[in-house]
Scaffold this motif. Structure first.
Motif, short mmCIF file in Angstrom:
data_model
loop_
_atom_site.label_atom_id
_atom_site.label_comp_id
_atom_site.label_asym_id
_atom_site.label_seq_id
_atom_site.Cartn_x
_atom_site.Cartn_y
_atom_site.Cartn_z
N ASP A 176 -10.13 7.59 6.65
CA ASP A 176 -11.41 6.89 6.62
C ASP A 176 -11.71 6.24 7.97
O ASP A 176 -12.84 6.26 8.45
CB ASP A 176 -11.44 5.85 5.51
CG ASP A 176 -11.52 6.46 4.12
OD1 ASP A 176 -11.86 7.66 4.00
OD2 ASP A 176 -11.22 5.74 3.15
N ALA A 177 -10.68 5.66 8.59
CA ALA A 177 -10.86 5.05 9.91
C ALA A 177 -11.27 6.10 10.93
O ALA A 177 -12.20 5.88 11.73
CB ALA A 177 -9.58 4.34 10.35
N LEU A 178 -10.61 7.26 10.91
CA LEU A 178 -10.97 8.34 11.85
C LEU A 178 -12.41 8.81 11.63
O LEU A 178 -13.15 9.05 12.58
CB LEU A 178 -9.99 9.51 11.72
CG LEU A 178 -8.59 9.26 12.25
CD1 LEU A 178 -7.63 10.34 11.78
CD2 LEU A 178 -8.59 9.15 13.76
N LEU A 179 -12.79 8.92 10.38
CA LEU A 179 -14.15 9.36 10.06
C LEU A 179 -15.22 8.35 10.46
O LEU A 179 -16.38 8.71 10.64
CB LEU A 179 -14.27 9.67 8.56
CG LEU A 179 -13.55 10.93 8.10
CD1 LEU A 179 -13.51 10.99 6.58
CD2 LEU A 179 -14.20 12.17 8.69
N SER A 180 -14.84 7.10 10.65
CA SER A 180 -15.81 6.08 11.04
C SER A 180 -16.14 6.11 12.53
O SER A 180 -17.13 5.51 12.96
CB SER A 180 -15.30 4.69 10.66
OG SER A 180 -14.30 4.25 11.58
N LEU A 181 -15.34 6.79 13.32
CA LEU A 181 -15.54 6.82 14.78
C LEU A 181 -16.75 7.68 15.13
O LEU A 181 -16.97 8.73 14.55
CB LEU A 181 -14.28 7.34 15.46
CG LEU A 181 -13.03 6.51 15.19
CD1 LEU A 181 -11.79 7.23 15.66
CD2 LEU A 181 -13.15 5.14 15.83
N LYS A 182 -17.53 7.21 16.11
CA LYS A 182 -18.79 7.88 16.41
C LYS A 182 -18.85 8.49 17.81
O LYS A 182 -19.69 9.34 18.06
CB LYS A 182 -19.94 6.90 16.25
CG LYS A 182 -20.10 6.47 14.80
CD LYS A 182 -21.28 5.58 14.60
CE LYS A 182 -21.41 5.35 13.12
NZ LYS A 182 -21.79 4.12 12.66
N THR A 183 -18.02 8.04 18.72
CA THR A 183 -18.08 8.56 20.09
C THR A 183 -16.68 8.90 20.58
O THR A 183 -15.68 8.45 20.02
CB THR A 183 -18.68 7.52 21.06
OG1 THR A 183 -17.78 6.40 21.16
CG2 THR A 183 -20.06 7.05 20.61
N MET B 166 0.86 -1.18 0.00
CA MET B 166 0.00 0.00 0.00
C MET B 166 0.90 1.24 0.00
O MET B 166 1.83 1.32 0.78
CB MET B 166 -0.90 -0.01 1.24
CG MET B 166 -1.86 1.15 1.30
SD MET B 166 -2.94 1.21 2.76
CE MET B 166 -3.91 -0.24 2.59
N SER B 167 0.60 2.19 -0.86
CA SER B 167 1.39 3.42 -0.92
C SER B 167 1.12 4.28 0.31
O SER B 167 0.13 4.09 1.02
CB SER B 167 1.04 4.20 -2.18
OG SER B 167 -0.24 4.79 -2.04
N THR B 168 2.00 5.23 0.52
CA THR B 168 1.83 6.15 1.66
C THR B 168 0.53 6.92 1.53
O THR B 168 -0.18 7.11 2.51
CB THR B 168 3.02 7.12 1.73
OG1 THR B 168 4.22 6.35 1.85
CG2 THR B 168 2.91 8.05 2.90
N ASP B 169 0.20 7.38 0.33
CA ASP B 169 -1.06 8.11 0.12
C ASP B 169 -2.26 7.24 0.41
O ASP B 169 -3.21 7.68 1.06
CB ASP B 169 -1.14 8.65 -1.31
CG ASP B 169 -0.20 9.83 -1.54
OD1 ASP B 169 0.24 10.46 -0.56
OD2 ASP B 169 0.08 10.11 -2.72
N ALA B 170 -2.22 5.99 -0.04
CA ALA B 170 -3.34 5.07 0.22
C ALA B 170 -3.45 4.78 1.71
O ALA B 170 -4.57 4.70 2.25
CB ALA B 170 -3.15 3.78 -0.57
N ALA B 171 -2.33 4.65 2.39
CA ALA B 171 -2.35 4.39 3.83
C ALA B 171 -2.92 5.59 4.58
O ALA B 171 -3.69 5.44 5.54
CB ALA B 171 -0.95 4.07 4.33
N LYS B 172 -2.57 6.78 4.12
CA LYS B 172 -3.11 8.00 4.76
C LYS B 172 -4.62 8.08 4.55
O LYS B 172 -5.37 8.40 5.48
CB LYS B 172 -2.42 9.24 4.18
CG LYS B 172 -2.88 10.52 4.82
CD LYS B 172 -2.11 11.71 4.25
CE LYS B 172 -2.63 13.01 4.79
NZ LYS B 172 -1.93 14.16 4.21
N ILE B 173 -5.07 7.79 3.36
CA ILE B 173 -6.51 7.81 3.07
C ILE B 173 -7.24 6.77 3.94
O ILE B 173 -8.30 7.05 4.49
CB ILE B 173 -6.77 7.58 1.57
CG1 ILE B 173 -6.33 8.82 0.79
CG2 ILE B 173 -8.25 7.25 1.30
CD1 ILE B 173 -6.26 8.62 -0.71
N ALA B 174 -6.65 5.59 4.08
CA ALA B 174 -7.25 4.56 4.93
C ALA B 174 -7.33 5.02 6.39
O ALA B 174 -8.33 4.77 7.07
CB ALA B 174 -6.45 3.26 4.82
N LEU B 175 -6.29 5.70 6.87
CA LEU B 175 -6.32 6.24 8.23
C LEU B 175 -7.40 7.30 8.38
O LEU B 175 -8.16 7.29 9.35
CB LEU B 175 -4.95 6.81 8.61
CG LEU B 175 -4.89 7.55 9.95
CD1 LEU B 175 -5.25 6.61 11.10
CD2 LEU B 175 -3.52 8.16 10.15
#
Length: 94
Positions: A12-19, A1-10
């Motif tokens: 997305d993970a942050l945006l999935s958090l709800k509380t 996974m490229s650095t850009d793809a890893a950053k996007i995945a991170l």
């Protein structure tokens, strides 16, 4: 996974958090305690700078931050193109 793809995945993970609890658990797994303290310190400095009622020295002392950290955060608030601190500060005021 490229650095850009890893950053996007991170991001997305942050945006999935709800509380706060979910965010805290994720950040506790992702970051060392020192990294979390540093991020919390910078955020405290940004909030204090935004309030505009203290000198850089007062902020450094109250936040237990180095003067370098205060200047770096102030520069980000005023001069940097991404304006992430400003975005969140303004959003939290609304």
């Amino acid at each position: 996974m490229s650095t850009d793809a890893a950053k996007i995945a991170l991001l997305d993970a942050l945006l999935s958090l709800k509380t706060r609890e979910e965010a805290g658990a994720f950040l506790a797994d992702l970051c060392t305690p020192a990294e979390l303290r540093a991020m919390a310190e910078r955020w405290q400095v940004a909030r204090m700078l935004d309030a505009g009622d203290r000198t850089y020295r007062e902020i450094a002392a109250e936040a237990s931050a180095s003067p370098t950290t205060v200047v770096r955060v102030a520069r980000s608030l005023k001069d940097m193109p991404h304006q992430g601190y400003r975005l969140v500060l303004d959003r939290l005021k609304a």
